[in-house]
Scaffold this motif. Structure first.
Motif, PDB file in Angstrom:
ATOM      1  N   SER A   1      46.399  40.938  38.897  1.00 44.29           N
ATOM      2  CA  SER A   1      45.948  40.987  40.354  1.00 44.29           C
ATOM      3  C   SER A   1      44.400  40.540  40.200  1.00 44.29           C
ATOM      4  O   SER A   1      43.701  40.339  41.229  1.00 44.29           O
ATOM      5  CB  SER A   1      46.188  42.475  40.929  1.00 44.29           C
ATOM      6  OG  SER A   1      45.813  43.430  40.181  1.00 44.29           O
TER       7      SER A   1
ATOM      8  N   LYS B   1      44.308  45.963  36.360  1.00 44.93           N
ATOM      9  CA  LYS B   1      44.441  44.891  37.437  1.00 44.93           C
ATOM     10  C   LYS B   1      44.271  43.772  36.570  1.00 44.93           C
ATOM     11  O   LYS B   1      45.034  42.592  37.239  1.00 44.93           O
ATOM     12  CB  LYS B   1      42.967  44.987  38.487  1.00 44.93           C
ATOM     13  CG  LYS B   1      43.262  46.290  39.320  1.00 44.93           C
ATOM     14  CD  LYS B   1      42.268  46.312  40.310  1.00 44.93           C
ATOM     15  CE  LYS B   1      42.909  46.709  41.745  1.00 44.93           C
ATOM     16  NZ  LYS B   1      41.989  46.317  42.823  1.00 44.93           N
TER      17      LYS B   1
ATOM     18  N   GLY C   1      38.947  46.890  45.758  1.00 43.22           N
ATOM     19  CA  GLY C   1      39.552  45.806  46.458  1.00 43.22           C
ATOM     20  C   GLY C   1      38.692  45.058  47.149  1.00 43.22           C
ATOM     21  O   GLY C   1      37.454  45.006  46.904  1.00 43.22           O
TER      22      GLY C   1
ATOM     23  N   ILE D   1      48.916  50.295  39.868  1.00 39.87           N
ATOM     24  CA  ILE D   1      48.438  49.238  39.841  1.00 39.87           C
ATOM     25  C   ILE D   1      49.307  48.457  38.640  1.00 39.87           C
ATOM     26  O   ILE D   1      49.370  47.042  38.857  1.00 39.87           O
ATOM     27  CB  ILE D   1      46.839  49.327  39.220  1.00 39.87           C
ATOM     28  CG1 ILE D   1      46.081  50.185  40.197  1.00 39.87           C
ATOM     29  CG2 ILE D   1      46.218  47.814  39.070  1.00 39.87           C
ATOM     30  CD1 ILE D   1      44.501  50.344  40.018  1.00 39.87           C
TER      31      ILE D   1
ATOM     32  N   ASP E   1      47.975  43.779  45.431  1.00 44.70           N
ATOM     33  CA  ASP E   1      47.222  44.998  45.749  1.00 44.70           C
ATOM     34  C   ASP E   1      47.853  45.526  47.287  1.00 44.70           C
ATOM     35  O   ASP E   1      47.729  46.911  47.332  1.00 44.70           O
ATOM     36  CB  ASP E   1      45.819  44.385  46.186  1.00 44.70           C
ATOM     37  CG  ASP E   1      44.772  45.413  46.442  1.00 44.70           C
ATOM     38  OD1 ASP E   1      44.641  46.137  45.606  1.00 44.70           O
ATOM     39  OD2 ASP E   1      44.202  45.438  47.521  1.00 44.70           O
TER      40      ASP E   1
END
Ligand SMILES: Nc1ncnc2c1ncn2[C@@H]1O[C@H](COP(=O)(O)OP(=O)(O)OP(=O)(O)O)[C@@H](O)[C@H]1O
Ligand SMILES: Nc1ncnc2c1ncn2[C@@H]1O[C@H](COP(=O)(O)OP(=O)(O)OP(=O)(O)O)[C@@H](O)[C@H]1O
Ligand SMILES: [Mg+2]
Ligand SMILES: [Mg+2]
Lengths: 257, 255, 297, 284, 255
Positions: free
Chosen positions: C61, C56, A200, A112, A118
């Motif tokens: 992201s 993340k 996600g 990550i 992603d």
């Protein structure tokens, strides 16, 4: 895949479901913890109408197949290289054997960090894990090639590359396909696990996180049912392809088909 | 064409060839006979550059060969393993022709023609596992002949076919040789055959093998299966070679 | 980041949240269009946990993610650069309970000595809250063994005897009580841990520094949602089934925590201090330094 | 031309001679020269990046020493942690791998030879191997009374597939000549499986075993993520929970090293068992 | 002993055997000759129960065989694929003896003795890939002989050995047969051999094969490589069989 074979497979599945149903209904397994197959199958079927689930399934499957395709594209050439160039194999073996047992749970957080996108992150993780069966099976398969077959072509003056492409690869192909079948399973597992561990926007794993947090074990197992079904379908497709492509292999070895 | 100078080979510490001298002239056909296990196939593999002999040299047109010589074809003793199971008979024959820069169609045609020559016209699309032993062997022969090599090495190429087919194949090889000026080294166990097809017969001793004798076959060409074999010279030669090969009381029956 | 007319540095925000009641306000705000009103587009995605979301937000992201305070403070103490941008969820009585099987011989927290306790995450709120509860009973953390199980598996682990007690939250408290007749051993959110802040929203230092206007807009919109959640349980009950798998009827009966409307430094400092007391932190952590911008009530 | 020359060198490898200090040095250098190169590059890159998530290998090694090698010399420097945490997990891993190998080989060969039986169970097999282990844990927690059993089950269930599939394939595609020979000499079922099918399938089986060995390490870690109190996976979990990045890397490095060692031992054993095969396909 | 009644077989839609009738008496040695690819190996595989013929029956001692008959040994044409590469020569010979309930030691001794008989005394511990073609074939023969079956089927067992070894092996087979009362069916391409070793010679036509003729070999026993082959009856028989097998103009040379 003959009719009889399909029927037998169906009988096997039905038998398993019946036993599971019985185990739950008879109280051997706790119904409150594990819903009986009839319930799960019903939920699984109902899920088809759930757009959130289906889009997740499509997403997971597309990542799975992309990852698998990439894994094949990387592992087969790499396996050929390592299986034929001894010094390369010797030099890289410590690193490869070092990398192989690193689990996805440790890898995904790092992945990550390294890969902000992603989709790419998940693909990388899938490729990483599903690379190995193809790589190893390719290497082992190359060792199995009949040396006389290679000599036959060499004696006609063909170079190393030609012998590789025209003898080693065809005769290794069935071995490689077994590796691909193994990898297909692992890639699917990783496609889902990556979602379980990284979350996600959509996916089978994301669906499972949600179902788990909501205490919907029935949905979790229904999702597992879909994952398994995807596995069976992919394997069936690969076996069918194998049968078409490697008839010589099956007939010659008297393979029980 | 081919010259083998003092060739020796050992597998591990087992000496197999102990200084072989041999030559095959341009367009010549040399037969090699010798007891089972004496090292004939080893000799052939050395010439083909498939194993590196422990000692000695192989020269082709005066140049020492370090790797598989150009323009060479081999019919291996273990024909069934030297055919590619994933290719049909025609595919097997056509494959080496890629090196000749032939078009796909030309390759296929040449393959069919060669298969026809060995009596397999109807089996071009069969896979090796669908063919009998003798048919497989003939595919291997067709593959070598279709390639039209300058040097052809054959290791007991007619071992698995019936007498009639064998004679036909012998004549075929002689005809192809004559038309395309191939040089041929042929290993055989059939003494009659070694004389019938050979310009010269080389007799090897038991392992570690050396050359016992190299006899020139002084028979008229073209040869004829019936006429040639009836010649007195033929009968004399075969007896002589028979004597050279035999005379080793090494098998004990259980009487 | 795309600029926009009303001075926002970024108009599309990627926000991570867990599929549990805690981030209800975000989804309310989104559903009611509060973000739109601020000129923000919020894209939500499911995260696997606060710790899993950290990488993340670090690599961009995600822009903003739900987190729990214990994780956040631990991460900060290890050098992670994070800002807290809003509060989300706070414990209420019976929102985090220690449960035992119906016929368990364990009657009080004191009986846990030498026993095994399931928590959803090691070194986190669960262990902290249980440790605080044990302290009242005269025990220390070392007197029990903690094992990590996901909440959905705790029912099975407890029935199978793999653990002796489990630290459970909603909807699992209600579910296990009704299905298995599990008994509440203790409410872990009392005394020292009463009203303990649980979850909030985080972003990286960098993001907070570079996007002050966006953050402010996000905070304003979220606050409106938070307000609704705090004042009207029905709003929460209605929104929860839309982003979790919790059924409507379950949402109606589960015990909910509270939805604080301010990012209150003093309340959060309590968490850090508790962590220090129980050895989760090795030094004093000043929570004030972690708060991004003023949150208007 | 060059390619051809190489191909000769590859095929006509001189007989390996044993002994000689120079040879040993050469063997070590040719095997490991890449390792220091990669480590150096890693160290440089990590230092340049200076990120807390990517500590340099030197820092990781220090953390490893601290975690596992700070014990007394009498115990080979193994720390309490190492003994209490690493050994039980490794024990489970070996037990799981052996069990999976045994079941995988036996079942694989049986199913490989019994086509009809295979038809019944194959969909189930391919179904089962596509289900992610984390999702299976739910089931295993439910089926077993102790965490150890659950963990073993997760390991076995996760690593059995390469062995099973490769064994099935191997048993299925035994050279027909071998089977015919066995049949005409009237070898019994047992004998045929044991003396013909097993050795003939051995190369494939070993490929499967080798795959599953490193998979076993992975599954060991996964199995320790739920309900465990020791093991490398547990250490990893704690390091992750504590945002201890060098600790996480230390476990990764440890797993890699273990993987390398296990594989080296495996290859050694394989060489002995498959010596006929290795020699048969190398010598021409 | 063995009776084949109206045996027919087709691979797919290719008819290979078209009604073969054949019998081998107790202790009898029947040679089978026929053109390459006519179906000899197919016939042998049917008798061995390895393929199920489309039609007809195989009876052993009057009992129809459904599977591989008991007390049978086979030397396959493709010997290199019938030896187990993971076993040494001795291991290959000893393996089937397990069925005879022999001790490990007795098996090893029997294997060594059999290898000695075929002239491989020194190669007992070699692996197949370390042996020449002829040596491998002899291992396969030794394996069949050591097994001492009641019925022995051999498919061109001497194709890869030199003339001298071939004669020795022929005599060995005759001696073993006499001592142990085996019934033997031997497929060969060597017409002389078929007469020399046979009590009867069965000649097959081209595929789809039928039996052209079954000739009784009326030669005195024990046979002798020199004396027997000089007998007038021998010469007459071989010519007759030669005529039966030949006379098919199917190979076209490229003259
Ligand atoms: N790969 C090998 N490794 C070890 N020894 C070998 C190998 N190949 C052959 N040999 C040995 O070398 C000797 C000669 O073998 P080779 O195959 O050259 O004999 P040959 O003359 O062709 O015999 P045949 O007529 O039986 O085919 C034999 O004794 C054999 O055992
Ligand atoms: N597995 C198979 N599938 C299809 N056709 C086959 C198969 N095996 C043999 N045939 C065909 O059957 C015919 C007879 O084969 P068989 O092997 O019995 O001949 P044979 O008499 O033993 O010949 P040879 O003397 O050359 O060994 C051949 O035409 C061959 O092409
Ligand atoms: Mg040879
Ligand atoms: Mg045949």
């Amino acid at each position: 895949m003959t009719g009889a074979r399909l029927v037998r497979g169906a009988v096997g599945v039905a038998g398993f479901l019946a036993v599971a149903e019985l185990a739950v209904r008879s109280g051997y397994l706790d119904e409150r913890l594990l819903p009986p197959p009839t319930v799960v199958v019903r939920e699984a079927v109902l899920l088809v109408a759930d757009p959130e689930f289906t889009s997740g399934l499509v997403g997971t499957v597309s990542r799975w197949l992309t990852g698998l395709a990439l894994a094949i594209a990387i592992a087969v050439p790499a396996g050929v290289l390592l299986g034929t160039v001894a010094w390369a194999e010797r030099a890289t073996r410590p690193l490869l054997e070092f990398l192989r047992p690193i689990p996805s749970v440790a890898l995904i957080p790092l992945a990550i960090l390294l890969i902000p996108d992603d989709f790419l992150m998940k693909i990388s993780v899938i490729v990483y894990a599903s690379l190995w069966p193809i790589l190893i099976n390719t290497m082992y398969g190359l060792r199995e090639v009949d040396p006389l077959a290679k000599d036959s072509l060499r004696s006609f003056g063909f170079g190393r590359l030609a012998v590789l492409c025209r003898v080693s690869l065809p005769s290794t192909a069935p071995f490689i396909v077994t590796g691909v079948r193994l990898s297909a399973g692992i890639a699917l597992i990783l496609a889902i696990s990556a979602e379980l561990l990284a979350g996600g926007a959509e996916g089978l794993g994301v669906f499972v996180i949600r179902a788990g947090s909501g205490n919907r074990t029935d949905l979790v197992i229904a999702a597992a049912l879909w994952a398994g079904t995807a596995g069976v379908l992919s394997n069936t497709a690969l076996v069918a392809a194998e049968r078409r492509l490697f008839r010589w292999h099956h007939v010659r070895s008297g393979a029980v088909t | 064409m081919l010259k083998v100078v003092n060739l020796a080979h050992a597998y591990g510490d087992q000496q197999v060839l102990a200084g072989i001298d041999l030559s095959v002239g341009d367009g010549e056909l040399v037969s090699v006979v010798g007891p089972s296990g004496c090292g004939k196939s080893t000799l052939l593999r050395s010439i083909a550059g498939l194993i590196k002999p422990s000692h000695g040299q192989v020269l082709i047109n005066g140049v020492p060969v370090e790797q598989t010589p150009d323009d060479l074809a081999v019919v291996f003793q273990d024909y069934s393993r030297s055919l590619f199971p994933w290719l049909s008979a025609a595919g097997n024959v056509a494959l080496p022709l890629r090196r000749k820069g032939m078009s796909r169609r030309a390759r296929r045609e040449a393959a069919l023609a060669a298969l026809d020559q060995v009596g397999l016209a109807g089996s071009a699309d069969k896979y090796p596992f669908e063919m009998s032993g003798g048919m497989q062997q003939r595919v291997a022969i067709a593959r070598a002949l279709a390639y039209r090599p300058a040097l052809l090495l054959m290791d007991e190429p007619f071992a698995s076919v019936d007498a009639q087919t064998r004679e036909d194949l012998e004549d075929l090889v002689l005809a192809v040789r004559a038309n395309h000026n191939m040089s041929i080294l042929l290993i055989t166990h059939d003494i009659d055959e070694s004389v019938y097809v050979g310009d010269r017969v080389v007799v090897l001793t038991r392992s570690p093998a050396t050359v016992t004798e190299s006899l020139t076959v002084d028979l008229p060409s073209p040869r004829d299966q019936i006429a040639t074999r009836e010649l007195e010279a033929f009968v004399r030669l075969r007896s002589e070679i028979g004597r050279l090969v035999r005379g080793r009381p090494d098998l004990v029956g259980e009487q | 980041g795309q600029a926009s007319g009303n001075g926002l540095e970024k108009t599309t925000l990627k926000v991570g949240a867990l599929p549990i009641p805690d981030p209800a306000a975000l989804f309310i705000a989104k559903a009611k269009g509060f973000f739109k009103e601020e000129g923000l587009e919020v894209e939500t995605s499911i995260i696997a946990g606060g710790a899993a979301a950290l990488p993340k937000i670090k690599n961009g992201s995600l822009d903003i993610s739900q987190t729990n305070y214990v994780s956040t403070f631990l991460a900060v103490s290890k050098g992670e650069k994070i800002k807290l941008i809003a509060d989300a969820y706070q414990a209420a009585p019976n929102t985090f309970n220690l449960m035992v099987p119906k016929d368990s011989p364990i009657r009080t927290a004191a009986d846990l000595k030498g026993k095994t306790v399931a928590v959803n995450t090691l070194t986190n709120i669960g262990t902290l809250a249980v440790t605080a509860t044990l302290k009242v009973a005269g025990l220390k953390a070392d007197d029990v063994t903690f094992k990590e199980y996901p909440f959905p598996e705790m029912g099975a682990a407890l029935t199978q005897g793999q653990v002796d007690a489990a630290w459970v939250t909603e909807p699992f408290i209600t579910a296990t009580q009704s299905q298995f007749g599990f008994r509440k051993l203790a409410d872990t959110m009392t005394g020292q841990t009463a009203d303990l802040p649980i979850a909030g929203w985080m972003a990286t230092d960098e993001f907070a520094k570079n996007n002050p206007k966006t953050l402010a807009a996000f905070q304003r919109a979220l606050a409106k949602g938070q307000q609704l959640a705090a004042n009207d349980r029905k709003e929460v009950e209605a929104i929860v089934p839309t982003y979790t798998s919790i059924k409507q009827e379950t949402a109606a009966v589960i015990t909910l925590g509270t939805f604080p409307t301010t990012l209150n430094e003093t309340r959060l400092q309590r968490v850090a201090d508790l962590m220090l007391e129980y050895g989760y932190l090795t030094g004093k952590l000043d929570v004030k330094t972690l708060l991004a911008g003023a949150s208007t009530p | 031309m060059k390619a051809v020359a190489e191909s000769r060198a590859g095929a006509v490898r001189p007989e390996p001679r044993r002994g000689g200090p120079l040879r040993i040095v050469w063997a070590v250098v040719s095997r490991f020269w890449l390792v220091p190169v990669v480590v150096a590059a890693w160290e440089a890159a990590a230092r340049a990046a200076a990120s807390i998530d990517f500590p340099p290998p030197s820092a990781i090694v220090l953390r490893m020493r601290e975690l596992w090698l700070s014990g007394p010399p009498t115990r080979l420097f193994l720390s309490d942690d190492a003994i209490a945490d690493l050994l039980p997990g490794l024990g489970r891993m070996f037990a799981g791998w052996l069990l999976a190998s045994l079941v995988g080989v036996v079942a694989g060969i049986a199913l490989g030879r019994a086509a009809t039986a295979a038809h019944y169970v194959e969909p189930l097999i391919h179904f089962a191997r596509a289900v992610p282990p984390p999702m299976l844990i739910t089931l295993f927690v439910l089926l077993f009374r102790s965490s150890t059993q659950t963990q073993l089950a997760v390991i076995v269930f996760g690593v059995i597939w390469p062995v099973l599939l490769n064994s099935m394939d191997g048993a299925r595609s035994v050279e027909r000549g071998y089977l015919d020979t066995a049949a005409v000499f009237g070898l019994g079922r047992r004998e045929r499986l044991l003396r013909i099918v097993l050795p003939a399938a051995a190369p494939k089986i070993f490929a499967g075993l080798r795959l599953s060995l490193s998979l076993a390490l992975i599954l060991m870690v996964i199995s320790e993520l739920v309900g465990s109190t020791d093991g490398i996976g547990y250490e990893l979990l704690q390091a992750q929970r504590g945002f201890d990045s060098p600790g996480v890397w230390a476990t990764i490095l440890l797993l890699g090293l273990l993987g390398y060692v296990l594989n080296a031992v495996f290859v050694l054993v394989e060489r002995r068992v498959l010596s006929w095969h290795v020699r048969g396909t190398r010598t021409t």
